[in-house]
Design an enzyme around this catalytic site. Structure first.
Site, PDB file in Angstrom:
ATOM      1  N   PRO A  94       0.843  -1.199   0.000  1.00  0.00           N
ATOM      2  CA  PRO A  94       0.000   0.000   0.000  1.00  0.00           C
ATOM      3  C   PRO A  94       0.882   1.254   0.000  1.00  0.00           C
ATOM      4  O   PRO A  94       1.857   1.324   0.734  1.00  0.00           O
ATOM      5  CB  PRO A  94      -0.782  -0.109   1.309  1.00  0.00           C
ATOM      6  N   GLU A  95       0.581   2.194  -0.874  1.00  0.00           N
ATOM      7  CA  GLU A  95       1.327   3.453  -0.935  1.00  0.00           C
ATOM      8  C   GLU A  95       0.451   4.560  -0.342  1.00  0.00           C
ATOM      9  O   GLU A  95      -0.619   4.284   0.174  1.00  0.00           O
ATOM     10  CB  GLU A  95       1.716   3.742  -2.392  1.00  0.00           C
ATOM     11  N   LYS A 154       3.690   6.115   5.175  1.00  0.00           N
ATOM     12  CA  LYS A 154       2.747   5.008   4.992  1.00  0.00           C
ATOM     13  C   LYS A 154       2.307   4.430   6.339  1.00  0.00           C
ATOM     14  O   LYS A 154       1.805   3.313   6.408  1.00  0.00           O
ATOM     15  CB  LYS A 154       3.402   3.910   4.145  1.00  0.00           C
ATOM     16  N   ARG A 173      13.739  -3.413  -7.894  1.00  0.00           N
ATOM     17  CA  ARG A 173      12.389  -3.005  -8.314  1.00  0.00           C
ATOM     18  C   ARG A 173      12.290  -3.015  -9.823  1.00  0.00           C
ATOM     19  O   ARG A 173      13.273  -3.195 -10.533  1.00  0.00           O
ATOM     20  CB  ARG A 173      12.090  -1.591  -7.791  1.00  0.00           C
TER      21      ARG A 173
END
Ligand SMILES: [Zn+2]
Length: 294
Positions: free
Chosen positions: A2-3, A58, A284
């Protein structure tokens, strides 16, 4: 993971759903998620009332009013600002799902439930986490600023005081960084992860491998505008459910159809019809349009 838009979606829902409720009981079935001795954790939060639900980066901040633990200390002069805050990081796959009294439980309320908060009106908040990287901490509300200072978090990108000038100044400190990696680093600015960094760079027409010192002022401005456009847009849609994300009501976020490049490797660019590419950057990956992003 979740960002910012996903965590902010949950924050706004919890602010509406749990403020004013008193914690009657907490059930912990995976103690390693709680970063303090379980006895202390229970003593501090049971009996506490939720005052406010905040967010930094976050991390969700559930501010509690003074609880029994403080009353027992006998210091009547302690104001509510000396209460505790429950910090919750959802990390890769955490969810917080609220259920009213008597509300039927979905499968997501039953599987991988590591913590359940029971409120005095018999509603519940489930913290489940398939991959178990999330955590729960308690910090005195009066010490939150110091706590976040130690975490060395960059500024909040949606705050008014975060300006183009400040963004430019932060960029200047990391001239050799690739812009994609720069955006992911929470010490530069907070809340942006893999999904939204890809979308911000597509919006700005900037190639993810471009080094910070190679950015023209007009490109820096465009990246800044992308941050300020895409994050709020995603919040309006309740975030993106690309893997595990569910909001506090157990629903998926609605932003995925609006994603222009993230998760669209091999598809045609919506702007120029070139094929969207995916490349590895460190551990990433970045999705981008080789024609639109230079
Ligand atoms: Zn394109």
């Amino acid at each position: 993971m979740p960002e910012l838009p996903e965590v902010e979606t949950i924050r706004r829902q919890l602010q509406r759903l749990i403020v004013g409720k008193k914690i009657r009981e907490v059930k912990v079935s995976l103690p390693k998620m709680v970063k303090l001795p379980l006895n202390d954790f229970r003593k501090i939060i049971i009996g506490g009332t939720i005052k406010r639900v905040g967010r930094r980066a976050k991390i969700l901040i559930i501010e509690l009013s003074s609880t029994r633990a403080l009353v027992k200390g006998g210091d009547k002069a302690l104001s509510s600002s000396t209460g505790w805050s429950l910090l919750i990081h959802l990390k890769l796959s955490g969810r917080l799902i609220f259920r009213k009294k008597g509300e039927k439980l979905g499968p997501e309320d039953i599987k991988w439930n590591h913590l359940i908060y029971y409120f005095s009106d018999d509603s519940r908040l489930f913290h489940n986490d398939l991959r178990q990287f999330g955590y729960v901490k308690l910090v005195k509300s009066g010490e939150l600023l110091d706590f976040f200072k130690k975490e060395k978090l960059g500024p909040e990108p949606l705050e008014k005081k975060f300006t183009l000038a400040e963004f430019s100044a932060i960029l200047k400190k990391k001239p050799k960084a690739k812009i994609k990696q720069f955006l992911l680093d929470q010490q530069n600015l907070t809340g942006i992860g893999n999904i939204y960094s890809d979308e911000i760079l597509f919006f700005s027409g900037v190639h993810p491998l471009k080094r910070v010192h190679e950015l023209k002022p007009s490109e820096i401005k465009k990246v800044f505008e992308g941050i300020r456009k895409i994050l709020p847009e995603a919040i309006r849609f309740g975030g993106s459910s690309v893997r595990d994300f569910l909001d506090a009501l157990g629903r998926e976020g609605g932003y995925v159809p609006n994603l222009k490049v993230y998760g669209r490797e091999g598809e045609k660019c919506s702007r120029c019809k070139a094929i969207i590419k995916r490349i590895k950057i460190g551990s990433r990956s970045a999705h981008f349009c080789p024609k639109c992003q230079k």
